[in-house]
Write a protein that holds these residues in place. Sequence first.
Motif, PDB file in Angstrom:
ATOM      1  N   THR A 183       0.825  -1.210   0.000  1.00  0.00           N
ATOM      2  CA  THR A 183       0.000   0.000   0.000  1.00  0.00           C
ATOM      3  C   THR A 183       0.861   1.263   0.000  1.00  0.00           C
ATOM      4  O   THR A 183       0.545   2.242  -0.670  1.00  0.00           O
ATOM      5  CB  THR A 183      -0.918   0.012   1.249  1.00  0.00           C
ATOM      6  OG1 THR A 183      -1.676  -1.197   1.255  1.00  0.00           O
ATOM      7  CG2 THR A 183      -1.852   1.208   1.247  1.00  0.00           C
TER       8      THR A 183
ATOM      9  N   ILE B 201      -8.427   0.015   8.154  1.00  0.00           N
ATOM     10  CA  ILE B 201      -9.185  -0.935   7.337  1.00  0.00           C
ATOM     11  C   ILE B 201      -8.232  -1.501   6.290  1.00  0.00           C
ATOM     12  O   ILE B 201      -7.654  -0.752   5.490  1.00  0.00           O
ATOM     13  CB  ILE B 201     -10.456  -0.314   6.709  1.00  0.00           C
ATOM     14  CG1 ILE B 201     -11.195  -1.349   5.836  1.00  0.00           C
ATOM     15  CG2 ILE B 201     -10.163   0.960   5.936  1.00  0.00           C
ATOM     16  CD1 ILE B 201     -12.613  -0.955   5.467  1.00  0.00           C
ATOM     17  N   TYR B 202      -8.041  -2.776   6.337  1.00  0.00           N
ATOM     18  CA  TYR B 202      -7.090  -3.435   5.441  1.00  0.00           C
ATOM     19  C   TYR B 202      -7.658  -4.760   4.952  1.00  0.00           C
ATOM     20  O   TYR B 202      -8.145  -5.553   5.737  1.00  0.00           O
ATOM     21  CB  TYR B 202      -5.734  -3.657   6.158  1.00  0.00           C
ATOM     22  CG  TYR B 202      -5.064  -2.322   6.384  1.00  0.00           C
ATOM     23  CD1 TYR B 202      -4.360  -1.718   5.351  1.00  0.00           C
ATOM     24  CD2 TYR B 202      -5.213  -1.633   7.578  1.00  0.00           C
ATOM     25  CE1 TYR B 202      -3.815  -0.457   5.511  1.00  0.00           C
ATOM     26  CE2 TYR B 202      -4.665  -0.371   7.750  1.00  0.00           C
ATOM     27  CZ  TYR B 202      -3.963   0.208   6.705  1.00  0.00           C
ATOM     28  OH  TYR B 202      -3.439   1.463   6.856  1.00  0.00           O
ATOM     29  N   VAL B 203      -7.556  -4.953   3.639  1.00  0.00           N
ATOM     30  CA  VAL B 203      -7.994  -6.200   3.017  1.00  0.00           C
ATOM     31  C   VAL B 203      -6.796  -6.740   2.228  1.00  0.00           C
ATOM     32  O   VAL B 203      -6.103  -5.965   1.540  1.00  0.00           O
ATOM     33  CB  VAL B 203      -9.189  -5.945   2.063  1.00  0.00           C
ATOM     34  CG1 VAL B 203      -9.563  -7.210   1.306  1.00  0.00           C
ATOM     35  CG2 VAL B 203     -10.402  -5.410   2.844  1.00  0.00           C
TER      36      VAL B 203
ATOM     37  N   GLN C  16      -8.836  -7.934  -2.557  1.00  0.00           N
ATOM     38  CA  GLN C  16      -9.405  -6.599  -2.757  1.00  0.00           C
ATOM     39  C   GLN C  16     -10.318  -6.588  -3.985  1.00  0.00           C
ATOM     40  O   GLN C  16     -10.150  -7.384  -4.900  1.00  0.00           O
ATOM     41  CB  GLN C  16      -8.276  -5.564  -2.914  1.00  0.00           C
ATOM     42  CG  GLN C  16      -7.500  -5.349  -1.629  1.00  0.00           C
ATOM     43  CD  GLN C  16      -6.283  -4.444  -1.782  1.00  0.00           C
ATOM     44  OE1 GLN C  16      -6.080  -3.824  -2.816  1.00  0.00           O
ATOM     45  NE2 GLN C  16      -5.458  -4.389  -0.748  1.00  0.00           N
ATOM     46  N   GLY C  17     -11.282  -5.672  -3.972  1.00  0.00           N
ATOM     47  CA  GLY C  17     -12.174  -5.522  -5.123  1.00  0.00           C
ATOM     48  C   GLY C  17     -13.315  -6.511  -5.149  1.00  0.00           C
ATOM     49  O   GLY C  17     -14.022  -6.637  -6.149  1.00  0.00           O
ATOM     50  N   LYS C  18     -13.502  -7.241  -4.033  1.00  0.00           N
ATOM     51  CA  LYS C  18     -14.585  -8.238  -3.983  1.00  0.00           C
ATOM     52  C   LYS C  18     -15.726  -7.801  -3.076  1.00  0.00           C
ATOM     53  O   LYS C  18     -16.589  -8.594  -2.738  1.00  0.00           O
ATOM     54  CB  LYS C  18     -14.037  -9.576  -3.463  1.00  0.00           C
ATOM     55  CG  LYS C  18     -12.992 -10.231  -4.336  1.00  0.00           C
ATOM     56  CD  LYS C  18     -12.568 -11.529  -3.651  1.00  0.00           C
ATOM     57  CE  LYS C  18     -11.680 -12.390  -4.517  1.00  0.00           C
ATOM     58  NZ  LYS C  18     -11.376 -13.669  -3.837  1.00  0.00           N
ATOM     59  N   GLY C  19     -15.663  -6.582  -2.593  1.00  0.00           N
ATOM     60  CA  GLY C  19     -16.755  -6.079  -1.758  1.00  0.00           C
ATOM     61  C   GLY C  19     -16.514  -6.160  -0.259  1.00  0.00           C
ATOM     62  O   GLY C  19     -17.352  -5.726   0.539  1.00  0.00           O
TER      63      GLY C  19
ATOM     64  N   GLY D  22     -14.209  -4.616   1.709  1.00  0.00           N
ATOM     65  CA  GLY D  22     -14.001  -3.311   2.348  1.00  0.00           C
ATOM     66  C   GLY D  22     -15.335  -2.594   2.558  1.00  0.00           C
ATOM     67  O   GLY D  22     -15.591  -2.040   3.634  1.00  0.00           O
ATOM     68  N   LYS D  23     -16.172  -2.635   1.535  1.00  0.00           N
ATOM     69  CA  LYS D  23     -17.485  -1.984   1.637  1.00  0.00           C
ATOM     70  C   LYS D  23     -18.321  -2.623   2.748  1.00  0.00           C
ATOM     71  O   LYS D  23     -18.958  -1.942   3.544  1.00  0.00           O
ATOM     72  CB  LYS D  23     -18.184  -2.119   0.280  1.00  0.00           C
ATOM     73  CG  LYS D  23     -19.488  -1.378   0.158  1.00  0.00           C
ATOM     74  CD  LYS D  23     -19.989  -1.501  -1.276  1.00  0.00           C
ATOM     75  CE  LYS D  23     -21.325  -0.809  -1.453  1.00  0.00           C
ATOM     76  NZ  LYS D  23     -21.763  -0.839  -2.846  1.00  0.00           N
TER      77      LYS D  23
ATOM     78  N   ASN E  86      -3.010   8.017  -1.174  1.00  0.00           N
ATOM     79  CA  ASN E  86      -3.500   6.631  -1.122  1.00  0.00           C
ATOM     80  C   ASN E  86      -4.736   6.484  -2.005  1.00  0.00           C
ATOM     81  O   ASN E  86      -5.705   7.247  -1.885  1.00  0.00           O
ATOM     82  CB  ASN E  86      -3.853   6.263   0.339  1.00  0.00           C
ATOM     83  CG  ASN E  86      -4.167   4.785   0.495  1.00  0.00           C
ATOM     84  OD1 ASN E  86      -4.413   4.079  -0.492  1.00  0.00           O
ATOM     85  ND2 ASN E  86      -4.163   4.315   1.730  1.00  0.00           N
ATOM     86  N   LYS E  87      -4.708   5.438  -2.861  1.00  0.00           N
ATOM     87  CA  LYS E  87      -5.843   5.184  -3.758  1.00  0.00           C
ATOM     88  C   LYS E  87      -7.128   4.911  -2.985  1.00  0.00           C
ATOM     89  O   LYS E  87      -8.224   5.018  -3.529  1.00  0.00           O
ATOM     90  CB  LYS E  87      -5.531   3.964  -4.658  1.00  0.00           C
ATOM     91  CG  LYS E  87      -4.499   4.245  -5.724  1.00  0.00           C
ATOM     92  CD  LYS E  87      -4.211   3.006  -6.546  1.00  0.00           C
ATOM     93  CE  LYS E  87      -3.344   2.022  -5.782  1.00  0.00           C
ATOM     94  NZ  LYS E  87      -2.914   0.849  -6.517  1.00  0.00           N
TER      95      LYS E  87
ATOM     96  N   ALA F  38     -10.259   7.193  -3.128  1.00  0.00           N
ATOM     97  CA  ALA F  38     -11.340   7.033  -4.116  1.00  0.00           C
ATOM     98  C   ALA F  38     -12.365   5.997  -3.644  1.00  0.00           C
ATOM     99  O   ALA F  38     -13.561   6.112  -3.917  1.00  0.00           O
ATOM    100  CB  ALA F  38     -10.748   6.624  -5.465  1.00  0.00           C
ATOM    101  N   PHE F  39     -11.885   4.989  -2.931  1.00  0.00           N
ATOM    102  CA  PHE F  39     -12.787   3.993  -2.326  1.00  0.00           C
ATOM    103  C   PHE F  39     -13.746   4.691  -1.350  1.00  0.00           C
ATOM    104  O   PHE F  39     -14.960   4.497  -1.403  1.00  0.00           O
ATOM    105  CB  PHE F  39     -11.946   2.919  -1.630  1.00  0.00           C
ATOM    106  CG  PHE F  39     -12.644   2.083  -0.600  1.00  0.00           C
ATOM    107  CD1 PHE F  39     -13.537   1.085  -0.960  1.00  0.00           C
ATOM    108  CD2 PHE F  39     -12.392   2.280   0.758  1.00  0.00           C
ATOM    109  CE1 PHE F  39     -14.172   0.309   0.005  1.00  0.00           C
ATOM    110  CE2 PHE F  39     -13.009   1.518   1.729  1.00  0.00           C
ATOM    111  CZ  PHE F  39     -13.909   0.524   1.348  1.00  0.00           C
ATOM    112  N   TYR F  40     -13.174   5.547  -0.486  1.00  0.00           N
ATOM    113  CA  TYR F  40     -14.014   6.244   0.497  1.00  0.00           C
ATOM    114  C   TYR F  40     -14.990   7.209  -0.201  1.00  0.00           C
ATOM    115  O   TYR F  40     -16.163   7.283   0.183  1.00  0.00           O
ATOM    116  CB  TYR F  40     -13.144   7.026   1.491  1.00  0.00           C
ATOM    117  CG  TYR F  40     -12.265   6.169   2.365  1.00  0.00           C
ATOM    118  CD1 TYR F  40     -12.807   5.144   3.140  1.00  0.00           C
ATOM    119  CD2 TYR F  40     -10.892   6.384   2.444  1.00  0.00           C
ATOM    120  CE1 TYR F  40     -11.999   4.354   3.953  1.00  0.00           C
ATOM    121  CE2 TYR F  40     -10.078   5.609   3.261  1.00  0.00           C
ATOM    122  CZ  TYR F  40     -10.640   4.599   4.001  1.00  0.00           C
ATOM    123  OH  TYR F  40      -9.843   3.823   4.810  1.00  0.00           O
TER     124      TYR F  40
END
Length: 166
Positions: A26, A89-91, A96-99, A101-102, A128-129, A132-134
Amino acid sequence: MIHFRKAVPADIPLIRKLTLAVWPQTYSDILSREQVEYMLEMMYSESSLQHQINTQQHRFIIACDDDEPVGFASWSSTPDKQVCRLHKIYVLQNQQGKGTGKKLIEHIIQSIRSAGAIILELNVNRHNKAGAFYSGLGFTVVREEDTDIGNGYFMNDYVMQKSIVE
Ligand SMILES: CC(C)(COP(=O)(O)OP(=O)(O)OC[C@H]1O[C@@H](n2cnc3c(N)ncnc32)[C@H](O)[C@@H]1OP(=O)(O)O)[C@@H](O)C(=O)NCCC(=O)NCCS
Protein backbone atom coordinates in the motif's frame (compact mmCIF):
# COMPACT_ATOMS: atom_id res chain seq x y z
CA MET A 1 -18.93 -16.22 2.27
CA ILE A 2 -17.63 -13.17 4.15
CA HIS A 3 -18.40 -12.90 7.84
CA PHE A 4 -17.02 -10.76 10.62
CA ARG A 5 -15.93 -11.58 14.12
CA LYS A 6 -14.89 -9.36 16.98
CA ALA A 7 -11.14 -9.50 17.55
CA VAL A 8 -9.70 -10.10 21.00
CA PRO A 9 -6.14 -9.56 22.28
CA ALA A 10 -5.29 -13.13 21.21
CA ASP A 11 -5.84 -11.98 17.62
CA ILE A 12 -2.98 -9.47 17.78
CA PRO A 13 -0.52 -11.80 15.97
CA LEU A 14 -3.12 -12.27 13.23
CA ILE A 15 -3.73 -8.52 12.94
CA ARG A 16 0.02 -8.00 12.67
CA LYS A 17 0.31 -10.70 10.02
CA LEU A 18 -2.48 -9.18 7.90
CA THR A 19 -0.94 -5.71 8.33
CA LEU A 20 2.52 -6.85 7.30
CA ALA A 21 1.02 -8.42 4.17
CA VAL A 22 -0.85 -5.27 3.10
CA TRP A 23 1.20 -2.29 4.32
CA PRO A 24 4.33 -2.57 2.16
CA GLN A 25 2.25 -2.86 -1.04
CA THR A 26 0.00 0.00 0.00
CA TYR A 27 2.66 2.48 1.03
CA SER A 28 5.83 1.59 -0.90
CA ASP A 29 5.04 4.20 -3.61
CA ILE A 30 3.96 6.83 -1.07
CA LEU A 31 6.35 6.62 1.89
CA SER A 32 9.99 5.70 2.37
CA ARG A 33 10.76 2.18 3.62
CA GLU A 34 12.13 3.74 6.79
CA GLN A 35 8.90 5.66 7.45
CA VAL A 36 6.80 2.54 6.82
CA GLU A 37 8.90 0.62 9.35
CA TYR A 38 8.67 3.48 11.85
CA MET A 39 4.88 3.70 11.51
CA LEU A 40 4.43 -0.08 11.71
CA GLU A 41 6.33 -0.10 15.00
CA MET A 42 4.37 2.89 16.28
CA MET A 43 0.91 1.63 15.36
CA TYR A 44 1.16 -2.15 14.98
CA SER A 45 3.66 -3.39 17.54
CA GLU A 46 2.29 -5.94 19.99
CA SER A 47 2.28 -3.33 22.77
CA SER A 48 0.69 -0.60 20.65
CA LEU A 49 -2.15 -2.92 19.59
CA GLN A 50 -2.62 -4.04 23.21
CA HIS A 51 -2.90 -0.37 24.19
CA GLN A 52 -5.43 0.35 21.43
CA ILE A 53 -7.64 -2.60 22.41
CA ASN A 54 -7.34 -2.52 26.19
CA THR A 55 -6.85 1.16 27.01
CA GLN A 56 -8.13 3.19 24.08
CA GLN A 57 -11.14 0.92 23.59
CA HIS A 58 -10.61 0.55 19.87
CA ARG A 59 -12.87 -2.15 18.51
CA PHE A 60 -11.33 -4.53 16.01
CA ILE A 61 -13.12 -6.91 13.69
CA ILE A 62 -11.65 -9.60 11.48
CA ALA A 63 -13.19 -10.32 8.08
CA CYS A 64 -13.12 -14.02 7.22
CA ASP A 65 -13.93 -15.69 3.93
CA ASP A 66 -15.27 -18.98 5.22
CA ASP A 67 -12.61 -19.61 7.87
CA GLU A 68 -9.78 -17.72 6.19
CA PRO A 69 -8.98 -14.23 7.57
CA VAL A 70 -8.86 -11.75 4.66
CA GLY A 71 -8.86 -8.35 6.38
CA PHE A 72 -9.66 -6.32 9.45
CA ALA A 73 -10.85 -2.92 10.61
CA SER A 74 -10.83 -0.90 13.81
CA TRP A 75 -12.77 2.08 15.08
CA SER A 76 -13.62 3.92 18.28
CA SER A 77 -15.79 6.64 19.69
CA THR A 78 -14.32 10.15 20.11
CA PRO A 79 -14.80 12.84 22.76
CA ASP A 80 -17.61 14.14 20.52
CA LYS A 81 -20.11 11.34 21.03
CA GLN A 82 -21.75 12.00 17.65
CA VAL A 83 -18.48 11.26 15.81
CA CYS A 84 -16.83 7.86 15.50
CA ARG A 85 -13.42 7.36 14.00
CA LEU A 86 -12.33 4.63 11.63
CA HIS A 87 -8.70 3.91 12.50
CA LYS A 88 -7.77 1.02 10.27
CA ILE A 89 -9.18 -0.94 7.34
CA TYR A 90 -7.09 -3.44 5.44
CA VAL A 91 -7.99 -6.20 3.02
CA LEU A 92 -5.40 -8.63 1.62
CA GLN A 93 -4.34 -7.60 -1.86
CA ASN A 94 -5.58 -10.78 -3.57
CA GLN A 95 -8.96 -10.28 -1.88
CA GLN A 96 -9.41 -6.60 -2.76
CA GLY A 97 -12.17 -5.52 -5.12
CA LYS A 98 -14.58 -8.24 -3.98
CA GLY A 99 -16.75 -6.08 -1.76
CA THR A 100 -15.12 -6.89 1.59
CA GLY A 101 -14.00 -3.31 2.35
CA LYS A 102 -17.48 -1.98 1.64
CA LYS A 103 -19.05 -4.66 3.87
CA LEU A 104 -16.62 -3.79 6.67
CA ILE A 105 -17.62 -0.12 6.48
CA GLU A 106 -21.32 -1.03 6.37
CA HIS A 107 -20.90 -3.26 9.43
CA ILE A 108 -19.15 -0.48 11.36
CA ILE A 109 -21.78 2.08 10.36
CA GLN A 110 -24.57 -0.18 11.61
CA SER A 111 -22.78 -0.72 14.88
CA ILE A 112 -21.99 2.95 15.59
CA ARG A 113 -25.36 4.20 14.37
CA SER A 114 -27.12 2.08 16.95
CA ALA A 115 -24.79 3.62 19.56
CA GLY A 116 -25.93 7.13 18.58
CA ALA A 117 -23.16 8.35 16.25
CA ILE A 118 -24.09 10.46 13.23
CA ILE A 119 -20.68 10.87 11.56
CA LEU A 120 -17.94 8.40 10.65
CA GLU A 121 -14.56 10.11 10.26
CA LEU A 122 -11.16 8.88 9.09
CA ASN A 123 -7.72 9.96 7.95
CA VAL A 124 -6.29 8.77 4.65
CA ASN A 125 -2.93 9.61 3.13
CA ARG A 126 -3.46 12.17 0.36
CA HIS A 127 -1.75 9.83 -2.14
CA ASN A 128 -3.50 6.63 -1.12
CA LYS A 129 -5.84 5.18 -3.76
CA ALA A 130 -8.15 4.27 -0.89
CA GLY A 131 -9.33 7.92 -1.00
CA ALA A 132 -11.34 7.03 -4.12
CA PHE A 133 -12.79 3.99 -2.33
CA TYR A 134 -14.01 6.24 0.50
CA SER A 135 -15.40 8.85 -1.94
CA GLY A 136 -17.35 6.09 -3.67
CA LEU A 137 -18.90 5.20 -0.32
CA GLY A 138 -20.03 8.79 0.28
CA PHE A 139 -17.16 10.19 2.36
CA THR A 140 -16.08 13.75 1.58
CA VAL A 141 -12.86 15.58 2.39
CA VAL A 142 -13.39 18.04 5.25
CA ARG A 143 -9.78 19.20 5.64
CA GLU A 144 -6.12 18.39 5.10
CA GLU A 145 -4.03 17.41 8.09
CA ASP A 146 -0.23 17.18 8.33
CA THR A 147 0.77 15.41 11.51
CA ASP A 148 4.30 15.34 12.87
CA ILE A 149 4.78 11.76 14.04
CA GLY A 150 8.36 12.20 15.20
CA ASN A 151 11.75 11.23 13.79
CA GLY A 152 11.29 13.83 11.05
CA TYR A 153 8.26 11.99 9.60
CA PHE A 154 4.84 13.41 8.78
CA MET A 155 1.48 11.93 7.93
CA ASN A 156 0.03 14.01 5.08
CA ASP A 157 -3.63 13.17 5.20
CA TYR A 158 -7.11 14.10 4.16
CA VAL A 159 -9.67 13.97 6.93
CA MET A 160 -12.85 12.54 5.43
CA GLN A 161 -16.32 12.26 6.92
CA LYS A 162 -19.56 10.57 6.07
CA SER A 163 -22.95 11.35 7.53
CA ILE A 164 -24.52 8.08 8.65
CA VAL A 165 -27.93 9.52 9.46
CA GLU A 166 -30.60 7.34 7.82
C1 LIG B 1 -9.22 0.30 0.54
C2 LIG B 1 -9.69 -1.14 0.78
C3 LIG B 1 -9.94 -1.36 2.26
C4 LIG B 1 -11.00 -1.34 0.01
O1 LIG B 1 -11.44 -2.67 0.23
P1 LIG B 1 -11.90 -3.58 -0.99
O2 LIG B 1 -12.44 -4.84 -0.43
O3 LIG B 1 -10.77 -3.68 -1.96
O4 LIG B 1 -13.05 -2.67 -1.63
P2 LIG B 1 -14.47 -3.17 -2.19
O5 LIG B 1 -14.26 -4.33 -3.08
O6 LIG B 1 -15.40 -3.35 -1.04
O7 LIG B 1 -14.91 -1.91 -3.04
C5 LIG B 1 -16.08 -1.17 -2.73
C6 LIG B 1 -16.28 -0.14 -3.81
O8 LIG B 1 -15.17 0.76 -3.82
C7 LIG B 1 -14.58 0.76 -5.12
N1 LIG B 1 -13.14 0.84 -4.94
C8 LIG B 1 -12.34 0.01 -4.26
N2 LIG B 1 -11.05 0.41 -4.33
C9 LIG B 1 -11.07 1.52 -5.09
C10 LIG B 1 -10.07 2.41 -5.57
N3 LIG B 1 -8.79 2.23 -5.25
N4 LIG B 1 -10.45 3.44 -6.36
C11 LIG B 1 -11.75 3.63 -6.68
N5 LIG B 1 -12.74 2.84 -6.26
C12 LIG B 1 -12.40 1.81 -5.48
C13 LIG B 1 -14.97 -0.56 -5.75
O9 LIG B 1 -14.95 -0.48 -7.16
C14 LIG B 1 -16.36 -0.76 -5.21
O10 LIG B 1 -17.29 0.01 -5.96
P3 LIG B 1 -18.77 -0.55 -6.26
O11 LIG B 1 -19.43 -0.77 -4.91
O12 LIG B 1 -19.39 0.54 -7.06
O13 LIG B 1 -18.56 -1.82 -7.01
C15 LIG B 1 -8.65 -2.18 0.26
O14 LIG B 1 -8.49 -2.01 -1.12
C16 LIG B 1 -7.32 -2.11 0.96
O15 LIG B 1 -7.12 -2.79 1.95
N6 LIG B 1 -6.38 -1.30 0.41
C17 LIG B 1 -5.04 -1.23 0.95
C18 LIG B 1 -4.99 -0.70 2.35
C19 LIG B 1 -5.52 0.69 2.51
O16 LIG B 1 -5.20 1.60 1.75
N7 LIG B 1 -6.37 0.88 3.52
C20 LIG B 1 -6.94 2.16 3.85
C21 LIG B 1 -6.02 2.93 4.73
S1 LIG B 1 -6.69 4.54 5.11
